[in-house]
Design an enzyme around this catalytic site. Structure first.
Site, PDB file in Angstrom:
ATOM      1  N   CYS A 235       4.502 -10.539 -38.316  1.00  0.00           N
ATOM      2  CA  CYS A 235       3.173 -11.170 -38.355  1.00  0.00           C
ATOM      3  C   CYS A 235       3.267 -12.650 -38.652  1.00  0.00           C
ATOM      4  O   CYS A 235       2.900 -13.483 -37.843  1.00  0.00           O
ATOM      5  CB  CYS A 235       2.314 -10.528 -39.439  1.00  0.00           C
ATOM      6  SG  CYS A 235       1.904  -8.841 -39.091  1.00  0.00           S
TER       7      CYS A 235
ATOM      8  N   GLU B 272       5.955 -14.041 -41.087  1.00  0.00           N
ATOM      9  CA  GLU B 272       7.000 -14.265 -42.073  1.00  0.00           C
ATOM     10  C   GLU B 272       8.080 -15.212 -41.569  1.00  0.00           C
ATOM     11  O   GLU B 272       8.810 -14.880 -40.637  1.00  0.00           O
ATOM     12  CB  GLU B 272       7.634 -12.924 -42.462  1.00  0.00           C
ATOM     13  CG  GLU B 272       6.661 -11.855 -42.926  1.00  0.00           C
ATOM     14  CD  GLU B 272       6.243 -10.883 -41.825  1.00  0.00           C
ATOM     15  OE1 GLU B 272       5.336 -11.249 -41.041  1.00  0.00           O
ATOM     16  OE2 GLU B 272       6.790  -9.787 -41.733  1.00  0.00           O
TER      17      GLU B 272
END
Lengths: 841, 265
Positions: A438, A440
């Site tokens: 997502c 990171e």
């Protein structure tokens, strides 16, 4: 001459056909991998685990059925059925057996499963009783941590039941040297091993396991070469025959050897991407900086006149389609949390090189074009934005955003690079970061980040403050005192921090237990040979072979907790309009707005436990009656009225998301109650814990496990997503919301933060709309926001899609950190997306 | 240096951030209360009276109108400075007719200019020339409404003749002290005939320095407010013009003048 080619390249007829074929049927579960790994494991029980993993991987690759799909230019499919999935019993399997009869009809991400497949899986699964990572993790976990999971304080479900994934490997190395090159390097290391070395057994076993794995991959590619040749021989269409011949030639060359052309580079990339997922069941295996490592091959072919831009675009488009061919079946609960069949294969364009120069190139633009051509959720396309990003690239990205696909997500180098430096990366490595899953950030090919390590629900510890450590009739946490006795906000806030600290320590315990279970039972030699410094250190990433090691569990509910604690500070302690005791009862009574079956069930469970303690027994049929009675119970009119007054008072208290300095700085402090304590903890791979602030789509299902909160949120409704304000509470438009969010400390949340905004298409219309949109992103980033993503679709469209899903099979929306097909989401998640404040009207 | 202008008081009824359809870039609009006209189609009827009013909004009574100082408005305007810098936006005054509160309008614009924020004003120019002249030093962009060239029809639909406004338009253009753009609300039954639009465009074309004309299609988003104020909406029967018709008008303007014609803000 311009530095890069920015013109729009047209899509070929091949692409819509590939997409249509891919989505013709519901995805299907296949049993081949489960059968093969079980066969292999049964035959290798006397061997060390890393060797068993390699032998099983080889057995799978030598025997799994293969297929070249109609019209594709890059080959390699893990299942015969398009978008099908294999299963991974070595991680967990019981949930699937329990869902055999429901998995095809469940709300989120259904999969077809044939009767014969069920039988074959059941046969294979019988072997795995007691042998899975999830069973080992359970026995390694502290009982308190298991209890906290059972009570939904946090959920480490992702790695508890599945492989870890969440990595970007050294694609560039395979493209340049091929697996033959890697094997040679491993042989050299092997020769250096001396039988007298302390780590001889583990090191030499690991290195041999790598060689076995790489050789198996080479054989697998050759199986494709043979198949392509056979199909070419039987093909009557001469154009297609030529393509099949080329596919055959490509698969002979790569990934065994270095790629000699852009097409070969595409094929080589693809085998790496596909087979990483076949080795483990991890998701978020992220291609990373595709525009960088593919560029030399593109440039050389283009300069030597062997490739046109149109042909290169078509190959990229083909890869984009294939990224949607990979699939994974999760358990029903996780499927809600990761809804949309998403594998989170994050691919990022733009940004800077290790020396700090901008490296935008033709491919950066072509990747954005590919997402527009293919118009599917994968890859999770991202773009790096920094002070020297070319304006054209941002306009191109905004033009994709405006289609409503929810892509790309925008990332701010100016926050992320210093943040990674603070976690010990070198400046050169930090500058080359890419995004996993997502949101990171990490350095590719050097990191085992264990991003996405758990969902930590920041609302639940506040419930534990009110209950003094009790939940559903059971004591599950520390006692922080009766709220009725608390005399200052500091005392109350301190109790919250203590509940947070204690439960964070349990979260760490759970993650570390799972970490050890993966190292013990599922080390991954193939993946590890493409991450530094595994080969030199002679161990897998699971055992600490990577240069950088982290564990990144994400907290969510910041906006709810900021608004809740702020409301208590104001209403209880400053204005003294309500007591904590009254607040406590209001929450327990769901502000007089009635109980759903879940709340009633919880209340009755509590009563039953009390009765049991006093030696009373209740018959089963009486329980249902008790639940109904609780649901139908009417509050005295006066009490109900008082709760309505309370809700009205809460409504008047300023909320996070409206550019109110006091509330926003308070929210910043509340976020620190999660991000700061985590930094103290270490993982078994020798790395540090670091917080993320993003929810995937778990804010809906996890909200359903959370009672009423003091911000006026009713029981079991969604909590706020990511670092975004609570849905509908930001009423001063997108700049005010962005200013509020930018006041949080994004740097400390080095595992990523997620800020969703939803726009009506009119906000982006015309050239001026794009310019203003880019300015909005730039301004949020000037203020040190880290990430931004957008839904651009009007409410009417979404409502219509809910009513007529058949008309909107391809409607893509941004859920949280990734895009998904709207119609595949559950009704409640669809509702949540519709409810999010519509900005820009 | 004295900053007395920051203390000037005025009456507003809203401040809207992230406005991207009025003027360049991302802007903050400050709506001043009170108007000289009573346009039948007005989408902000709560702007017309200078007096503080009550309006029913979604079943709740809302107080419309608030007295504030320039400094208070600037506090909100300042919050989006990063967005103005990146987009070329700034502060826009709207109304009502800002010129009904001449000192406040001037000092607000002064307040923004003094701290380097771009300024714009939506206005009909319905005030004495001396009032406008005092404002011009602080105004980067004058977005001037011209609704009709026929004074009599203008009076019937808005309550006033257009003579003063047209005169002021000429003077503003001649002054060369601000960028001037002309905006035309396109209202069916009032001014939506091609010859009516062409006449306004021809006038605008003769104003020196004017390059852009904006045709703003009639919309009904303000209709509910009339009921909320206990008033009757006098144009219930008219419908927003079709996009294709707007395109046609745009074509008429561009063929008959050298102006760049835009649909919408």
């Amino acid at each position: 001459m311009a530095k890069y080619y920015t013109q729009e390249i047209q899509k070929t007829d091949r692409i819509p056909k590939l997409v249509a074929d891919l989505y013709a049927k519901m995805p299907e579960i296949e049993s081949a991998r489960a059968r093969l790994i079980t066969e292999s494991y049964k035959a290798t029980e006397d061997k060390p685990i890393v060797m068993r993993r390699a032998l099983a991987f080889a057995h799978i690759l030598d025997n799994i059925p293969i297929v070249i799909r109609e019209g594709e230019l890059v080959a390699g499919s893990s299942t015969i059925a398009p978008r099908g999935c294999q299963t991974y019993p070595e991680f967990s399997y019981k949930w699937l057996e329990e869902e055999f009869d429901t998995v095809a009809v469940r709300k989120a991400d259904p999969f077809y499963i044939a009767e014969q497949t069920k039988q074959e899986l059941a046969e294979a699964d019988a072997y795995w009783e007691g042998k899975t990572t999830s069973e080992l993790a359970t026995s390694l976990m502290a009982p308190e941590a298991r209890k906290a999971i059972e009570h939904n304080i946090f959920t480490p479900g992702n790695y508890f039941y599945n492989g870890v994934g969440h990595v970007t490997v050294q694609y560039e190395r395979v493209l340049a040297q091929g697996y033959r090159g890697i094997i040679e390097q491993v042989r050299e290391e092997l020769e250096k091993c001396s039988p007298g070395d302390a780590d001889y057994c583990t090191r030499s076993q690991f290195l041999q396991a790598v060689i076995i794995s790489c050789e198996a991959v080479i054989r697998y590619a050759n199986r494709y070469a043979d198949l392509a040749q056979r199909e070419a021989a039987a093909c009557t269409d001469s154009a297609r025959r030529q393509e099949l011949m080329q596919i055959a030639a490509n698969c002979r060359q790569v990934p065994e050897h270095g790629a000699g052309s852009f097409w070969e580079a595409c094929q080589s990339f693809w085998f790496v991407q596909q087979l990483l997922q076949l080795e483990s069941s991890g998701h978020s295996i992220s291609p990373g900086r595709f525009d960088q490592y593919m560029y030399p091959y593109y440039k050389k072919d283009l300069e030597e006149g062997r490739l046109t831009r149109e042909a290169a675009q078509e190959l990229i488009d083909c890869i984009w389609v294939k990224l949607n061919d990979l699939n994974k079946c999760r358990d029903a609960a996780s499927a809600e949390g990761f809804a949309g069949y998403s594998l989170f294969q994050n691919l990022i364009v733009g940004g800077q090189d290790r020396d700090g120069c901008d490296v935008t190139n033709d491919l950066s633009f072509m990747c954005i074009t590919a997402s527009k051509h293919v118009f599917l959720p994968q890859p999770s396309l991202s773009i790096r934005v920094w002070n020297k990003s070319p304006h054209e690239l941002l306009l191109k990205a905004a033009d994709l955003t405006r289609t409503g696909i929810g892509l790309p997500a925008y990332y701010n180098d100016e926050v992320i690079i210093p943040s990674l430096l603070s976690r010990g990366l070198t400046l050169e490595d930090a500058r080359e970061y890419n995004i996993i899953g997502c949101v990171e950030p990490q350095k590719a090919g050097k990191t085992e980040g264990w991003h996405d390590a758990a969902f930590y629900n920041m609302c639940r510890p506040l419930e534990l403050v009110f209950s003094n450590g009790w939940d559903k009739g059971e004591k599950i946490s520390i006692e922080t005192g009766r709220v009725e006795d608390m005399t200052s906000f500091e005392e109350f806030y301190d109790a919250y921090k203590k509940q947070m600290d204690y439960n964070i320590s349990l979260l760490v315990n759970a993650d570390n237990a799972i970490d050890v279970a993966h190292a013990t039972r599922c080390p991954l030699p193939f993946l590890s040979c493409m991450v530094d410094d595994c080969i030199k250190r002679g161990k897998t990433v699971q055992e600490g072979g990577a240069v950088y090691n982290f564990t990144g569990p994400q907290g969510f509910g910041i906006a709810n907790m900021a608004d809740s604690l702020y409301a208590i500070k104001k209403l209880v302690f400053e204005e003294k309009k309500v007591t904590l005791g009254e607040y406590k009862r209001a929450l327990a009574m769901n502000f007089g707005q009635g109980f759903d079956a879940v709340s009633a069930g919880e209340i009755v469970t509590g009563i039953l436990r009390e009765m049991e303690k006093n030696g009373m027994t209740v018959e089963e049929d009486q329980v249902a009656g008790m639940i109904t009675a609780v649901m139908n119970a009417q509050l005295p009119a006066e009490e109900k009225k008082r709760y309505e007054e309370l809700l009205e008072m809460i409504e008047q208290v300023p909320k996070f998301g409206n550019d109110n300095e006091e509330v926003d700085m308070f929210a910043r402090d509340v976020a620190h109650t999660y991000t700061r304590p985590l930094l103290r903890f270490r993982n078994p791979r020798g790395g540090q814990f670091q917080a993320g602030l993003y929810p995937v789509s778990a804010n809906v299902p996890l909200g359903a496990q959370t009672g009423a909160t003091p911000d006026g949120r009713l029981a079991h409704t969604p909590v706020a997503d990511g670092v975004s304000p609570s849905a509908g509470k930001d009423v001063h438009g997108p700049t005010a919301a962005a200013n509020s969010v930018s006041k949080l400390d994004h740097g400390i949340a080095s595992n990523g933060t997620l800020f969703n905004q939803k726009f009506h298409p009119t906000a982006l219309s015309g050239e001026k709309g794009l310019e203003n949109f880019v300015a909005l992103i730039r301004s949020y980033f000037d203020q040190k926001g880290s990430h931004m993503q957008f839904n651009v679709v009007d409410r009417e469209t979404l409502l219509d899609a809910q009513a007529h899903p058949e008309k909107y099979a391809h409607l893509v929306v941004r859920v949280a950190g990734y895009s998904a097909l709207f119609t595949t989401l559950s009704k409640s998640l669809q509702d949540d997306i519709i409810r999010r404040t519509e900005q820009g009207l | 240096m004295t900053r007395d202008y920051l203390e000037t008081k005025g009456r507003i009824f809203d401040i809207q951030r992230y406005s991207i359809h009025d003027g360049k870039g991302i802007r903050t609009i400050c709506f001043l209360k009170g108007c000289v006209l009573r346009c039948k189609w007005c989408c902000n009827p709560e702007s017309q009276e200078y007096g503080i009013q009550k309006m029913q909004v979604n079943g709740k009574t809302k107080i419309i109108g608030q007295d504030v100082t320039v400094a208070q408005v600037m506090e909100t305007v300042e919050k989006d400075r990063p967005y103005y810098v990146r987009s070329g936006g700034g502060l826009t005054l709207s109304g009502g007719e800002s010129l009904c509160q001449p000192e406040f309008a001037r000092d607000l614009l002064h307040g923004a200019k003094a701290v380097g924020i771009n300024t714009a004003m939506e206005s009909m120019g319905c005030a004495k020339w001396e009032v406008i002249e005092e404002i011009l030093p602080y105004l980067d962009h004058y977005l001037m409404d011209i609704k009709h060239m026929d004074g009599e029809k203008h009076k019937r639909f808005t309550g006033r003749d257009n003579g003063l406004m047209l005169e002021n338009a000429k003077k503003i253009a001649a002054s060369g002290r601000t960028k001037l753009s002309i905006r035309v609300p396109v209202i069916p039954t009032f001014n939506d005939k091609p010859e009516e639009i062409r006449a306004i465009a021809a006038f605008a074309d003769r104003l020196s320095g004017v390059e852009d004309i904006y045709l703003l299609p009639y919309h009904r988003l303000g209709q509910d407010k009339y009921q909320g104020l206990g008033r009757v909406y006098e144009l219930p029967q008219i419908l927003p013009p079709e996009p294709t018709y707007m395109e046609r008008l745009k074509g008429e303007v561009e063929r008959s003048t050298k102006l760049k014609c835009h649909i919408g803000g």
